[in-house]
Design a protein around this motif. Structure first.
Motif, PDB file in Angstrom:
ATOM      1  N   LYS A  20       0.964   9.968  -4.901  1.00  0.00           N
ATOM      2  CA  LYS A  20       1.491  11.282  -4.508  1.00  0.00           C
ATOM      3  C   LYS A  20       2.381  11.862  -5.611  1.00  0.00           C
ATOM      4  O   LYS A  20       2.280  13.038  -5.952  1.00  0.00           O
ATOM      5  CB  LYS A  20       2.281  11.153  -3.200  1.00  0.00           C
ATOM      6  CG  LYS A  20       2.784  12.461  -2.661  1.00  0.00           C
ATOM      7  CD  LYS A  20       3.479  12.265  -1.326  1.00  0.00           C
ATOM      8  CE  LYS A  20       3.983  13.600  -0.820  1.00  0.00           C
ATOM      9  NZ  LYS A  20       4.749  13.450   0.407  1.00  0.00           N
ATOM     10  N   GLU A  21       3.240  11.016  -6.190  1.00  0.00           N
ATOM     11  CA  GLU A  21       4.162  11.465  -7.243  1.00  0.00           C
ATOM     12  C   GLU A  21       3.424  11.941  -8.490  1.00  0.00           C
ATOM     13  O   GLU A  21       3.815  12.911  -9.126  1.00  0.00           O
ATOM     14  CB  GLU A  21       5.105  10.316  -7.606  1.00  0.00           C
ATOM     15  CG  GLU A  21       6.050  10.619  -8.750  1.00  0.00           C
ATOM     16  CD  GLU A  21       6.876   9.406  -9.148  1.00  0.00           C
ATOM     17  OE1 GLU A  21       7.219   9.311 -10.339  1.00  0.00           O
ATOM     18  OE2 GLU A  21       7.176   8.557  -8.293  1.00  0.00           O
ATOM     19  N   THR A  22       2.341  11.262  -8.835  1.00  0.00           N
ATOM     20  CA  THR A  22       1.655  11.536 -10.103  1.00  0.00           C
ATOM     21  C   THR A  22       0.392  12.373  -9.952  1.00  0.00           C
ATOM     22  O   THR A  22      -0.187  12.794 -10.949  1.00  0.00           O
ATOM     23  CB  THR A  22       1.270  10.213 -10.789  1.00  0.00           C
ATOM     24  OG1 THR A  22       0.374   9.490  -9.931  1.00  0.00           O
ATOM     25  CG2 THR A  22       2.491   9.378 -11.113  1.00  0.00           C
ATOM     26  N   ASN A  23      -0.079  12.567  -8.710  1.00  0.00           N
ATOM     27  CA  ASN A  23      -1.348  13.252  -8.443  1.00  0.00           C
ATOM     28  C   ASN A  23      -2.539  12.510  -9.053  1.00  0.00           C
ATOM     29  O   ASN A  23      -3.527  13.118  -9.443  1.00  0.00           O
ATOM     30  CB  ASN A  23      -1.317  14.702  -8.926  1.00  0.00           C
ATOM     31  CG  ASN A  23      -0.386  15.543  -8.077  1.00  0.00           C
ATOM     32  OD1 ASN A  23      -0.324  15.369  -6.865  1.00  0.00           O
ATOM     33  ND2 ASN A  23       0.361  16.417  -8.723  1.00  0.00           N
ATOM     34  N   TYR A  24      -2.432  11.198  -9.170  1.00  0.00           N
ATOM     35  CA  TYR A  24      -3.531  10.360  -9.649  1.00  0.00           C
ATOM     36  C   TYR A  24      -4.251   9.736  -8.465  1.00  0.00           C
ATOM     37  O   TYR A  24      -3.631   9.443  -7.433  1.00  0.00           O
ATOM     38  CB  TYR A  24      -2.997   9.206 -10.508  1.00  0.00           C
ATOM     39  CG  TYR A  24      -2.841   9.507 -11.974  1.00  0.00           C
ATOM     40  CD1 TYR A  24      -3.633   8.869 -12.913  1.00  0.00           C
ATOM     41  CD2 TYR A  24      -1.885  10.411 -12.419  1.00  0.00           C
ATOM     42  CE1 TYR A  24      -3.477   9.124 -14.257  1.00  0.00           C
ATOM     43  CE2 TYR A  24      -1.727  10.677 -13.765  1.00  0.00           C
ATOM     44  CZ  TYR A  24      -2.522  10.029 -14.680  1.00  0.00           C
ATOM     45  OH  TYR A  24      -2.376  10.276 -16.017  1.00  0.00           O
ATOM     46  N   ARG A  25      -5.548   9.509  -8.621  1.00  0.00           N
ATOM     47  CA  ARG A  25      -6.296   8.671  -7.684  1.00  0.00           C
ATOM     48  C   ARG A  25      -6.242   7.271  -8.296  1.00  0.00           C
ATOM     49  O   ARG A  25      -6.875   7.004  -9.306  1.00  0.00           O
ATOM     50  CB  ARG A  25      -7.740   9.153  -7.539  1.00  0.00           C
ATOM     51  CG  ARG A  25      -8.500   8.352  -6.482  1.00  0.00           C
ATOM     52  CD  ARG A  25      -9.964   8.742  -6.374  1.00  0.00           C
ATOM     53  NE  ARG A  25     -10.698   8.167  -7.495  1.00  0.00           N
ATOM     54  CZ  ARG A  25     -11.403   8.843  -8.390  1.00  0.00           C
ATOM     55  NH1 ARG A  25     -11.486  10.155  -8.329  1.00  0.00           N
ATOM     56  NH2 ARG A  25     -12.044   8.220  -9.361  1.00  0.00           N
ATOM     57  N   ILE A  26      -5.463   6.401  -7.732  1.00  0.00           N
ATOM     58  CA  ILE A  26      -5.243   5.074  -8.310  1.00  0.00           C
ATOM     59  C   ILE A  26      -6.446   4.191  -8.018  1.00  0.00           C
ATOM     60  O   ILE A  26      -6.817   3.994  -6.858  1.00  0.00           O
ATOM     61  CB  ILE A  26      -3.935   4.453  -7.784  1.00  0.00           C
ATOM     62  CG1 ILE A  26      -2.772   5.334  -8.239  1.00  0.00           C
ATOM     63  CG2 ILE A  26      -3.779   3.017  -8.282  1.00  0.00           C
ATOM     64  CD1 ILE A  26      -1.429   4.920  -7.724  1.00  0.00           C
ATOM     65  N   GLU A  27      -7.056   3.688  -9.070  1.00  0.00           N
ATOM     66  CA  GLU A  27      -8.242   2.834  -8.950  1.00  0.00           C
ATOM     67  C   GLU A  27      -7.905   1.361  -9.153  1.00  0.00           C
ATOM     68  O   GLU A  27      -8.604   0.486  -8.668  1.00  0.00           O
ATOM     69  CB  GLU A  27      -9.291   3.275  -9.966  1.00  0.00           C
ATOM     70  CG  GLU A  27      -9.776   4.691  -9.706  1.00  0.00           C
ATOM     71  CD  GLU A  27     -10.703   5.214 -10.781  1.00  0.00           C
ATOM     72  OE1 GLU A  27     -10.845   4.563 -11.831  1.00  0.00           O
ATOM     73  OE2 GLU A  27     -11.264   6.304 -10.559  1.00  0.00           O
ATOM     74  N   GLY A  65       0.816  -1.213   0.000  1.00  0.00           N
ATOM     75  CA  GLY A  65       0.000   0.000   0.000  1.00  0.00           C
ATOM     76  C   GLY A  65       0.847   1.259   0.000  1.00  0.00           C
ATOM     77  O   GLY A  65       0.486   2.268  -0.604  1.00  0.00           O
ATOM     78  N   SER A  66       2.026   1.204   0.648  1.00  0.00           N
ATOM     79  CA  SER A  66       2.903   2.378   0.697  1.00  0.00           C
ATOM     80  C   SER A  66       3.426   2.720  -0.701  1.00  0.00           C
ATOM     81  O   SER A  66       3.590   3.887  -1.035  1.00  0.00           O
ATOM     82  CB  SER A  66       4.076   2.131   1.651  1.00  0.00           C
ATOM     83  OG  SER A  66       4.837   1.011   1.223  1.00  0.00           O
ATOM     84  N   TRP A  67       3.672   1.709  -1.516  1.00  0.00           N
ATOM     85  CA  TRP A  67       4.144   1.931  -2.877  1.00  0.00           C
ATOM     86  C   TRP A  67       3.051   2.601  -3.704  1.00  0.00           C
ATOM     87  O   TRP A  67       3.306   3.569  -4.416  1.00  0.00           O
ATOM     88  CB  TRP A  67       4.581   0.613  -3.520  1.00  0.00           C
ATOM     89  CG  TRP A  67       5.092   0.775  -4.912  1.00  0.00           C
ATOM     90  CD1 TRP A  67       6.321   1.238  -5.291  1.00  0.00           C
ATOM     91  CD2 TRP A  67       4.382   0.520  -6.123  1.00  0.00           C
ATOM     92  NE1 TRP A  67       6.424   1.259  -6.672  1.00  0.00           N
ATOM     93  CE2 TRP A  67       5.238   0.831  -7.197  1.00  0.00           C
ATOM     94  CE3 TRP A  67       3.101   0.059  -6.410  1.00  0.00           C
ATOM     95  CZ2 TRP A  67       4.864   0.691  -8.527  1.00  0.00           C
ATOM     96  CZ3 TRP A  67       2.730  -0.088  -7.733  1.00  0.00           C
ATOM     97  CH2 TRP A  67       3.603   0.237  -8.771  1.00  0.00           C
ATOM     98  N   ILE A  68       1.829   2.096  -3.583  1.00  0.00           N
ATOM     99  CA  ILE A  68       0.702   2.673  -4.329  1.00  0.00           C
ATOM    100  C   ILE A  68       0.467   4.120  -3.884  1.00  0.00           C
ATOM    101  O   ILE A  68       0.267   5.005  -4.716  1.00  0.00           O
ATOM    102  CB  ILE A  68      -0.558   1.801  -4.168  1.00  0.00           C
ATOM    103  CG1 ILE A  68      -0.326   0.446  -4.863  1.00  0.00           C
ATOM    104  CG2 ILE A  68      -1.791   2.491  -4.739  1.00  0.00           C
ATOM    105  CD1 ILE A  68      -1.392  -0.578  -4.626  1.00  0.00           C
ATOM    106  N   ALA A  69       0.547   4.371  -2.576  1.00  0.00           N
ATOM    107  CA  ALA A  69       0.370   5.740  -2.060  1.00  0.00           C
ATOM    108  C   ALA A  69       1.475   6.655  -2.577  1.00  0.00           C
ATOM    109  O   ALA A  69       1.220   7.813  -2.944  1.00  0.00           O
ATOM    110  CB  ALA A  69       0.362   5.719  -0.538  1.00  0.00           C
ATOM    111  N   SER A  70       2.695   6.150  -2.648  1.00  0.00           N
ATOM    112  CA  SER A  70       3.820   6.940  -3.148  1.00  0.00           C
ATOM    113  C   SER A  70       3.630   7.289  -4.627  1.00  0.00           C
ATOM    114  O   SER A  70       3.892   8.420  -5.043  1.00  0.00           O
ATOM    115  CB  SER A  70       5.120   6.154  -2.943  1.00  0.00           C
ATOM    116  OG  SER A  70       6.217   6.859  -3.451  1.00  0.00           O
TER     117      SER A  70
END
Length: 130
Positions: free
Chosen positions: A105-112, A97-102
């Motif tokens: 944050k880096e891309t300003n995307y809401r990852i679905e 989850g920390s990788w997905i959150a990172s």
């Protein structure tokens, strides 16, 4: 949810994908259908694969190859591809989850949805080349 319409052709295609553990291409599916005595037109098989993927019954995988592969496992998981022979295996290790959150944050995307494709050399190819 829309009603799923499994014609004879779609059911046969679905069964081939379900029975396969090698993530078959459309050409593989056609060959396996012929082995079972079916002789569907290419367009019918491609349309059936698209329908099944759109209905969520199978997953279409685009793994950096020219052709799509198909997977009957629809739950969240990743894949690893052999750089030598093209073999595809499933990776059931959960993405941190920390990788997905990172990444978010880096891309300003809401990852679905996340799908990571790893590349390496399978055990068989490693033995051949050692």
């Amino acid at each position: 949810m829309a009603k799923i319409n499994l014609t004879i052709q779609r059911k046969a295609v679905y069964e081939v994908v379900q029975e396969s553990f090698d993530h078959p291409t459309a050409a593989d599916v056609i060959e396996r259908l012929r082995g079972k005595g079916f002789n569907f037109a290419y367009g019918t098989v491609y349309n059936s694969l698209r329908y099944l993927a759109d209905a969520g019954l199978i997953r279409e995988l685009k793994l950096g190859e020219a052709v799509s592969r198909y997977d009957a496992r629809t739950e969240e998981h990743q894949h690893i591809v052999c750089a030598k022979c093209g073999r595809v295996d499933e990776v059931l290790t959960e993405l941190p989850g920390s990788w997905i959150a990172s990444v978010a944050k880096e891309t300003n995307y809401r990852i679905e949805h996340a799908h990571v494709v790893l590349e390496g050399v399978c055990e068989t190819c490693a033995k051949i080349n050692s």
